[in-house]
Motif scaffolding. Sequence first.
Motif, PDB file in Angstrom:
ATOM      1  N   VAL A 157      -6.991 -46.320  75.396  1.00 47.25           N
ATOM      2  CA  VAL A 157      -6.059 -46.141  76.494  1.00 47.25           C
ATOM      3  C   VAL A 157      -4.490 -46.120  75.936  1.00 47.25           C
ATOM      4  O   VAL A 157      -3.810 -45.163  76.304  1.00 47.25           O
ATOM      5  CB  VAL A 157      -6.169 -47.173  77.492  1.00 47.25           C
ATOM      6  N   HIS A 158      -4.190 -46.770  74.981  1.00 44.99           N
ATOM      7  CA  HIS A 158      -2.956 -46.841  74.329  1.00 44.99           C
ATOM      8  C   HIS A 158      -2.896 -45.643  73.527  1.00 44.99           C
ATOM      9  O   HIS A 158      -1.640 -44.892  73.496  1.00 44.99           O
ATOM     10  CB  HIS A 158      -2.792 -48.023  73.526  1.00 44.99           C
ATOM     11  N   ALA A 159      -3.661 -45.074  72.865  1.00 49.11           N
ATOM     12  CA  ALA A 159      -3.746 -44.019  72.173  1.00 49.11           C
ATOM     13  C   ALA A 159      -3.369 -42.768  72.755  1.00 49.11           C
ATOM     14  O   ALA A 159      -2.706 -41.969  72.690  1.00 49.11           O
ATOM     15  CB  ALA A 159      -5.062 -43.709  71.350  1.00 49.11           C
ATOM     16  N   THR A 160      -4.174 -42.755  74.004  1.00 51.50           N
ATOM     17  CA  THR A 160      -4.077 -41.659  74.965  1.00 51.50           C
ATOM     18  C   THR A 160      -2.736 -41.468  75.621  1.00 51.50           C
ATOM     19  O   THR A 160      -2.180 -40.587  75.728  1.00 51.50           O
ATOM     20  CB  THR A 160      -5.157 -41.694  76.033  1.00 51.50           C
ATOM     21  N   LEU A 161      -2.013 -42.743  75.938  1.00 51.62           N
ATOM     22  CA  LEU A 161      -0.874 -42.754  76.737  1.00 51.62           C
ATOM     23  C   LEU A 161       0.268 -42.579  75.469  1.00 51.62           C
ATOM     24  O   LEU A 161       1.196 -42.023  75.872  1.00 51.62           O
ATOM     25  CB  LEU A 161      -0.487 -44.152  77.181  1.00 51.62           C
ATOM     26  N   ALA A 162       0.057 -42.950  74.116  1.00 52.06           N
ATOM     27  CA  ALA A 162       0.791 -42.375  73.137  1.00 52.06           C
ATOM     28  C   ALA A 162       1.010 -40.912  73.025  1.00 52.06           C
ATOM     29  O   ALA A 162       2.144 -40.509  72.837  1.00 52.06           O
ATOM     30  CB  ALA A 162       0.488 -43.382  72.061  1.00 52.06           C
TER      31      ALA A 162
END
Length: 199
Positions: free
Chosen positions: A51-56
């Motif tokens: 999720v964090h990778a996608t948001l980044a």
Amino acid sequence: MRAHVAAFLVAILPLIAMPGASLTLLTQRVARDGARHATPVILGTVTGLYVHATLAAAGLSALVMRSSAAFAAVRLAGAAYLIGLGIWTWRARPVAAAAGEPGRRPAYLQALLGNVLNPKAAAIFLTLVPQFLDPAAALLPQLLVLATAQAALITVWLLGWAVLIGRARRSLRSDTASTIVRRIAGAVLVGLGIRAVLA
């Protein structure tokens, strides 16, 4: 890219080794139910990384990090979640009494929210990860590779703890020992939440 991944894993290892919400949840679940019940905690944590990778990659995390108000809101939401989870864990009934409770121990969701609502996890992808990216290459594939490497390292780390805790589980089966473990886990979660507020 292989060299970048290896260097990233070396850099991220101390952060993974620091006790946090995932390890606390895993300890509580494994001490109560056995090593195989570490799986939902690990899966929730790993999902949070993606999720964090996608948001980044989408730039949303960067927006939050640039806005002090948005960052504070995310930090306080995460802190409130950890404190609430800690209080719930502290007050939870013993295993035998709680066996029939509806929605019992949604460990996957707890671990997922604990990771997604942690602004420090987002900060990793905005401060540490860029040092290991090739600006000439596509961003999203590189982020996913690094997230996968981090997920693999976290999985190995948490599985190792699950095995150790699982072997010690026999000595933790009494109601008294179970209560002690549960309350320690609750106190740690509340402490992590308070630390997030004060950070």
